[in-house]
Design a protein around this motif. Sequence first.
Motif, PDB file in Angstrom:
ATOM      1  N   CYS A  21      -8.917   5.659  -1.932  1.00  0.00           N
ATOM      2  CA  CYS A  21      -8.616   4.263  -2.327  1.00  0.00           C
ATOM      3  C   CYS A  21      -7.828   3.511  -1.258  1.00  0.00           C
ATOM      4  N   ARG A  22      -7.121   4.233  -0.401  1.00  0.00           N
ATOM      5  CA  ARG A  22      -6.337   3.672   0.722  1.00  0.00           C
ATOM      6  C   ARG A  22      -5.135   2.844   0.274  1.00  0.00           C
ATOM      7  N   TYR A  23      -4.653   3.076  -0.940  1.00  0.00           N
ATOM      8  CA  TYR A  23      -3.423   2.397  -1.369  1.00  0.00           C
ATOM      9  C   TYR A  23      -2.265   2.787  -0.453  1.00  0.00           C
ATOM     10  N   CYS A  24      -2.252   4.052  -0.008  1.00  0.00           N
ATOM     11  CA  CYS A  24      -1.162   4.517   0.865  1.00  0.00           C
ATOM     12  C   CYS A  24      -1.172   3.760   2.186  1.00  0.00           C
ATOM     13  N   VAL A  25      -2.371   3.429   2.659  1.00  0.00           N
ATOM     14  CA  VAL A  25      -2.506   2.700   3.932  1.00  0.00           C
ATOM     15  C   VAL A  25      -1.816   1.346   3.817  1.00  0.00           C
ATOM     16  N   VAL A  26      -2.051   0.691   2.682  1.00  0.00           N
ATOM     17  CA  VAL A  26      -1.474  -0.641   2.468  1.00  0.00           C
ATOM     18  C   VAL A  26       0.030  -0.543   2.208  1.00  0.00           C
TER      19      VAL A  26
END
Length: 329
Positions: A151-156
Amino acid sequence: MDTRRHFLKGVLASGAAITTAAVAPPVCARETHNRPADALGLLYDATLCVGCKACLTACKTANGLAPEFSTADHLWDTPLDTSAYTFNLIKMYRNGTMETKDAEVNGYAFMQTSCMHCADPSCVSACPVSAMTKDPVTGIVAYDPDACVGCRYCVVACPFGIPKYQYDSPTGKIGKCELCRHRYKDGHYSACAEVCPTGATLYGKSSDLLAEAKRRIALKPGSLTRYPRGRISGPDQSYEAPVGKYLQHVYGEKEYGGTQVLKLSGVAFDKVGMPNLPPTSSAATSETIQHSLYGGMLMPIAVLGVLGFIAKRNVHDEDDSAGNGKGEK
Ligand code: SF4
Ligand code: SF4
Ligand code: SF4
């Protein structure tokens, strides 16, 4: 039609009953978490760094990461930024004539970039499936590719721009430094610190590294001191060298609630790419807001209330229509 009206009225009545019955508990702001007592980390001292990039190469080898090319000949591993295949990068600051190392004007300096292993990491807070976790003892922020849903929430969420996604893969995963935790069982530690020839990257307990950082910035520039290499509590590999000009600031002591990777520099941190951050983590703020909204079912009750209002209005409209002889018989 009667049935539908009774159903809607029932919904309204239930909503009102729940609203009346629910007593919201007092909402407490969540405090920023501290580093665990035995947290592990790195101390990067830019005044000792000679820009050799041995740390970058060792990181790639230790983590089985492919080279990344930014030159046409594709001869050298030349990443321009951290990525899913580059967990550690040495960046360079330049100004004017670049005559003096660690000087802001007419100088140059190095700065290392990798995961800071935050005391209260927002990547962990944002991850919906606990693929990012923080070890309660070592404080290492680890990543589990099997749990990750991409989901790439960590990236954001990361204020340092660290977790990076493998956009070139149909089953992309996240890549980031895990403090070489996979090497501990063989008696090794962070590869970047193991190979650093000057001790610019030093591995150890964050509390020991913080004390060492404070010792250094208290020294007189130009005086001689001993600098440890490798791991701060390991076999003595120290050497004597003159003290550089330090800013009176240990980056990571307080930023974002504290990080386990700490940094020293002679050039202002915002000039060498480190963000200005408050002494609290955004994980604490966002979780406080979340718990305020959902604590005592306030948000669901509010939503139910709005739905109820809309339903009630529609029921009235229907009643009016029926009264006008245009509705049901
Ligand atoms: S190995 Fe040490 S001296 Fe060389 S670039 Fe990395 S931190 Fe700097
Ligand atoms: S630097 Fe970013 S990825 Fe690393 S622990 Fe902190 S929030 Fe997570
Ligand atoms: S601790 Fe390991 S993974 Fe992290 S930057 Fe150093 S070598 Fe790379």
